[in-house]
Structures are given as C-alpha cells and as structure tokens.
Design an enzyme around this catalytic site. Structure first.
Site, PDB file in Angstrom:
ATOM      1  N   ALA A  66       0.858  -1.175   0.000  1.00  0.00           N
ATOM      2  CA  ALA A  66       0.000   0.000   0.000  1.00  0.00           C
ATOM      3  C   ALA A  66       0.900   1.233   0.000  1.00  0.00           C
ATOM      4  CB  ALA A  66      -0.894  -0.023   1.234  1.00  0.00           C
ATOM      5  N   GLY A 109       0.501  -4.817   0.983  1.00  0.00           N
ATOM      6  CA  GLY A 109      -0.689  -4.822   0.132  1.00  0.00           C
ATOM      7  C   GLY A 109      -0.477  -5.552  -1.183  1.00  0.00           C
ATOM      8  N   GLU A 112      -1.061  -9.071  -0.411  1.00  0.00           N
ATOM      9  CA  GLU A 112      -2.497  -9.224  -0.151  1.00  0.00           C
ATOM     10  C   GLU A 112      -3.303  -9.189  -1.444  1.00  0.00           C
ATOM     11  OE1 GLU A 112      -2.159  -5.943   2.722  1.00  0.00           O
ATOM     12  OE2 GLU A 112      -3.134  -7.263   4.175  1.00  0.00           O
ATOM     13  N   GLU A 132       4.556  -4.969   7.134  1.00  0.00           N
ATOM     14  CA  GLU A 132       3.909  -3.809   7.756  1.00  0.00           C
ATOM     15  C   GLU A 132       4.452  -3.502   9.143  1.00  0.00           C
ATOM     16  OE1 GLU A 132       2.285  -6.227   6.117  1.00  0.00           O
ATOM     17  OE2 GLU A 132       0.762  -5.330   4.825  1.00  0.00           O
TER      18      GLU A 132
HETATM   19  N1  CO8 Z   1       4.575   3.167  -0.796  1.00  0.00           N
HETATM   20  C1  CO8 Z   1       4.951   4.328  -1.382  1.00  0.00           C
HETATM   21  N2  CO8 Z   1       6.063   4.431  -2.142  1.00  0.00           N
HETATM   22  C2  CO8 Z   1       6.798   3.325  -2.304  1.00  0.00           C
HETATM   23  C3  CO8 Z   1       6.472   2.094  -1.707  1.00  0.00           C
HETATM   24  C4  CO8 Z   1       5.282   2.041  -0.926  1.00  0.00           C
HETATM   25  N3  CO8 Z   1       4.846   0.893  -0.348  1.00  0.00           N
HETATM   26  N4  CO8 Z   1       7.411   1.186  -2.044  1.00  0.00           N
HETATM   27  C5  CO8 Z   1       8.305   1.830  -2.809  1.00  0.00           C
HETATM   28  N5  CO8 Z   1       7.940   3.107  -2.987  1.00  0.00           N
HETATM   29  C6  CO8 Z   1       8.641   4.150  -3.746  1.00  0.00           C
HETATM   30  C7  CO8 Z   1       9.888   4.599  -3.030  1.00  0.00           C
HETATM   31  O1  CO8 Z   1       9.560   5.564  -2.036  1.00  0.00           O
HETATM   32  C8  CO8 Z   1      10.685   5.174  -4.158  1.00  0.00           C
HETATM   33  O2  CO8 Z   1      10.172   6.455  -4.484  1.00  0.00           O
HETATM   34  P1  CO8 Z   1      11.167   7.717  -4.663  1.00  0.00           P
HETATM   35  O3  CO8 Z   1      12.016   7.347  -5.856  1.00  0.00           O
HETATM   36  O4  CO8 Z   1      10.239   8.836  -4.893  1.00  0.00           O
HETATM   37  O5  CO8 Z   1      11.951   7.796  -3.404  1.00  0.00           O
HETATM   38  C9  CO8 Z   1      10.354   4.258  -5.322  1.00  0.00           C
HETATM   39  O6  CO8 Z   1       9.139   3.611  -4.967  1.00  0.00           O
HETATM   40  C10 CO8 Z   1      11.401   3.184  -5.541  1.00  0.00           C
HETATM   41  O7  CO8 Z   1      11.597   2.475  -4.322  1.00  0.00           O
HETATM   42  P2  CO8 Z   1      13.037   2.237  -3.666  1.00  0.00           P
HETATM   43  O8  CO8 Z   1      13.968   3.329  -4.056  1.00  0.00           O
HETATM   44  O9  CO8 Z   1      12.833   1.986  -2.215  1.00  0.00           O
HETATM   45  O10 CO8 Z   1      13.467   0.894  -4.415  1.00  0.00           O
HETATM   46  P3  CO8 Z   1      14.509  -0.198  -3.869  1.00  0.00           P
HETATM   47  O11 CO8 Z   1      14.749  -1.124  -5.010  1.00  0.00           O
HETATM   48  O12 CO8 Z   1      15.669   0.445  -3.206  1.00  0.00           O
HETATM   49  O13 CO8 Z   1      13.703  -0.995  -2.711  1.00  0.00           O
HETATM   50  C11 CO8 Z   1      11.784  -2.119  -1.730  1.00  0.00           C
HETATM   51  C12 CO8 Z   1      12.557  -1.755  -3.022  1.00  0.00           C
HETATM   52  C13 CO8 Z   1      12.635  -3.055  -0.858  1.00  0.00           C
HETATM   53  C14 CO8 Z   1      10.498  -2.842  -2.121  1.00  0.00           C
HETATM   54  C15 CO8 Z   1      11.447  -0.843  -0.930  1.00  0.00           C
HETATM   55  O14 CO8 Z   1      10.855   0.091  -1.829  1.00  0.00           O
HETATM   56  C16 CO8 Z   1      10.490  -1.038   0.212  1.00  0.00           C
HETATM   57  O15 CO8 Z   1      10.864  -1.549   1.262  1.00  0.00           O
HETATM   58  N6  CO8 Z   1       9.203  -0.629   0.068  1.00  0.00           N
HETATM   59  C17 CO8 Z   1       8.200  -0.703   1.086  1.00  0.00           C
HETATM   60  C18 CO8 Z   1       7.716  -2.132   1.283  1.00  0.00           C
HETATM   61  C19 CO8 Z   1       6.685  -2.184   2.374  1.00  0.00           C
HETATM   62  O16 CO8 Z   1       6.941  -1.959   3.546  1.00  0.00           O
HETATM   63  N7  CO8 Z   1       5.431  -2.472   2.004  1.00  0.00           N
HETATM   64  C20 CO8 Z   1       4.354  -2.559   2.921  1.00  0.00           C
HETATM   65  C21 CO8 Z   1       3.634  -1.252   2.937  1.00  0.00           C
HETATM   66  S1  CO8 Z   1       2.297  -1.211   4.130  1.00  0.00           S
HETATM   67  C22 CO8 Z   1       1.064  -2.101   3.411  1.00  0.00           C
HETATM   68  O17 CO8 Z   1       1.148  -2.531   2.311  1.00  0.00           O
HETATM   69  C23 CO8 Z   1      -0.221  -2.409   4.121  1.00  0.00           C
HETATM   70  C24 CO8 Z   1      -0.489  -1.440   5.168  1.00  0.00           C
HETATM   71  C25 CO8 Z   1      -1.742  -1.837   5.821  1.00  0.00           C
HETATM   72  C26 CO8 Z   1      -2.301  -0.715   6.566  1.00  0.00           C
HETATM   73  C27 CO8 Z   1      -3.700  -1.020   6.954  1.00  0.00           C
HETATM   74  C28 CO8 Z   1      -4.584   0.207   6.866  1.00  0.00           C
HETATM   75  C29 CO8 Z   1      -6.054  -0.116   6.889  1.00  0.00           C
END
Ligand code: CO8
Length: 258
Positions: A66, A109, A112, A132
């Site tokens: 997400a 997400g 999911e 998460e």
């Molecule tokens: N959300 C927003 N932006 C994201 C996300 C994300 N989940 N993942 C990556 N991006 C963006 C980065 O911020 C980056 O943007 P920018 O260039 O503007 O800085 C761009 O995508 C590229 O990402 P990276 O530079 O980080 O790429 P890497 O190859 O270095 O790393 C990873 C890849 C390992 C996947 C890394 O991006 C990462 O760890 N992402 C987050 C993964 C994560 O934690 N996902 C879970 C999110 S929470 C969720 O899904 C559910 C929440 C439930 C809440 C319930 C509410 C009801």
C-alpha cells in the site's frame, strides 16, 4: 481510452490482462490504483465475453505495498470514515476467475492483492512478505487472514511478526503459490493458464471458483453440502450435456457459455 491512469487493461480473446502501472513507486497501491483495479475488474466481471482476468505488475515489482506516503498522515477517523482499503474486498467477490502473475516484490498490500486472486503464479524473482510491522502497522487488506490460511500459522506468524520476506521457492513450498516459472515465461504462462480457464464453461468455472472459495469460509460438512448443491445444479446447464456428450463422442467440447 478507458480513462485509467495507473493500470493498463488489454483484451486477449476471452482473457483480460490488467497491468499495474505506477513504475515510479514500484506499483504502490494508493487509493487511485485501488479504485481503478476494482472498477476495471468489476466491468470485466460483467462482460460475458471475459472468461478470466490476469493481474500483473512489472519485472521489478508486482506491488511494493500500500502507498506508505499516502497513509502516513492519516488518523483513525480518516481511515475509519474512508473505510480505507474496503474496496479491495470487492476484488475477492468477483465471479470471474482471476490469476495473479507475480514477479519481483509482492510486499504488504502487494502480497495481499496477489492472495485476493484465485490462482497465484510466481516468477523465480518473486519476493513475498507482510513487512507492515516494520512500519509500525499491521496488514489491512486481509493479509493476516489469507496468509495464515494459505501457509499455516507458524509461517504466517513469523512473516507478520518479523516482516521477513520469502522467495518464490519458499512460497511454492509453503503452498502460497501454485507454480514458479522462469521470469521471462511468467506472462506467457499466466495467459496460457487464463486461456485454459476461459475456454471452460463460464458459469461452471464460476461455480468451481465459488466452491473452492467456500472452503475458506466454513466447516467441512457445510462446505461439502454447498458443493453438492452446486454439483447437482451444473446438471441444469447445457454445458454439462455438451461436455459429457463431447467426451462420449471423442471430440473437443464446444461449450455454449464461453
Ligand atoms: N509506498 C509508497 N512508495 C513506495 C512504496 C510504498 N509501499 N514502495 C516503494 N515506494 C517508492 C519509493 O519511495 C521510491 O520512491 P522515490 O524514488 O520517490 O523515493 C520508489 O518507490 C522506488 O523504491 P526504492 O527506491 O525503495 O526501491 P529499492 O529497489 O531500493 O527498494 C523495496 C525496493 C525493498 C520494495 C522498498 O521500496 C520497500 O521496502 N518498500 C516498502 C515495502 C513495504 O513496507 N510495504 C508494505 C507497505 S504497508 C502495506 O502494504 C499495508 C499497510 C496496511 C495498513 C492497513 C490500513 C487499513
């Protein structure tokens, strides 16, 4: 032409291919992506000429979760009043069979979303997880429930509590995905599986999907009773006569409803 900005939708015969297309954010699932995926798949679900829907991402990311930046400033009342992520449930309620074709990151997400689909195919590059907890939150699109049903308590607990990811081989071993294929064959394989499903009788495929899905909702005895009702009901279809008739005639079936 269809007005979508974060997804691409292509028709390939009776199969539809939906590609998440937010490359700058690794296909992070913000509300626009959610609304577009749900709108597009519900439109396909109403189309009798669509027999299967494939959902995929990019080579690097199916979806990296997400959208963290969108969620970061939200408070409880914002989340509650918007019923944040509730629309994703509608993806799980489609009658048309769905295939997730996962390459690269399927995190949070993204994992999911893949689990909301009926058939889950993975490239050997796929990475699954519910990280998460590392962000101070928990899964919100069914991950704690569907991952546990898919891989069992031990592994689901470990993944949700530590945030560690698993590779494609572990995902297949633990029953999360049906098959792992080389990355460059993923889309071809997913479309082939989808074409196979789309070649079946659509109402019968819908009933098969509904029956398997019921196994996640109820007791064994109730599930078997439900299956038996559907099993008897398929004998009301022309496609049962055609399928069994074609077998007896030693020819391929020409299902009417496909
Ligand atoms: N959300 C927003 N932006 C994201 C996300 C994300 N989940 N993942 C990556 N991006 C963006 C980065 O911020 C980056 O943007 P920018 O260039 O503007 O800085 C761009 O995508 C590229 O990402 P990276 O530079 O980080 O790429 P890497 O190859 O270095 O790393 C990873 C890849 C390992 C996947 C890394 O991006 C990462 O760890 N992402 C987050 C993964 C994560 O934690 N996902 C879970 C999110 S929470 C969720 O899904 C559910 C929440 C439930 C809440 C319930 C509410 C009801």
């Amino acid at each position: 032409a269809d007005g979508y900005e974060t997804i691409l939708v292509e028709r390939k015969g009776r199969t539809a291919l939906l590609t998440l297309n937010r490359p700058g954010a690794l296909n992070a699932l913000d509300l626009q992506v959610m609304n577009e995926v749900v709108a597009a798949t519900e439109a396909l679900d109403r189309d009798p000429d669509c027999g299967c829907i494939v959902i995929t991402g990019s080579a690097k990311a199916f979806a990296a979760g997400a959208d963290i930046k969108e969620m970061r400033p939200q408070g409880y009342m914002d989340m509650y009043l918007a019923d944040w992520f509730a629309a994703w449930d509608r993806l799980g309620q489609l009658r048309t069979p769905t295939v997730a074709a996962v390459a690269g990151y399927a995190l949070g997400g993204g994992c999911e979303l893949a689990m909301l689909c009926d058939i889950l195919l993975a490239a050997d590059t796929a990475v699954f997880g519910q990280p998460e907890i590392k962000l101070g939150v928990i899964p919100g699109i069914g991950g704690s429930q569907r991952l546990t049903r898919a891989v069992g308590k031990a592994k689901a607990m470990e993944l949700c509590l530590t945030g560690r990811t698993m590779d494609a081989a572990e995902a297949e071993r633990s029953g999360l995905v049906s098959r792992v294929v080389p990355a460059d064959e993923l889309i071809g394989e997913a479309l082939a599986v989808a074409d196979t499903v789309a070649g079946m009788s659509l109402p019968v495929a819908m009933m098969a999907k509904e029956a398997v899905g019921r196994a996640f909702e109820t007791t064994l005895a109730e599930g078997v009773r439900f299956e038996r009702r559907l099993f008897h009901a398929v004998f009301a279809t022309e496609d049962q006569k055609e399928g069994m008739g074609a077998f007896a005639d030693k020819r391929p079936p020409e299902f009417r409803h496909r």
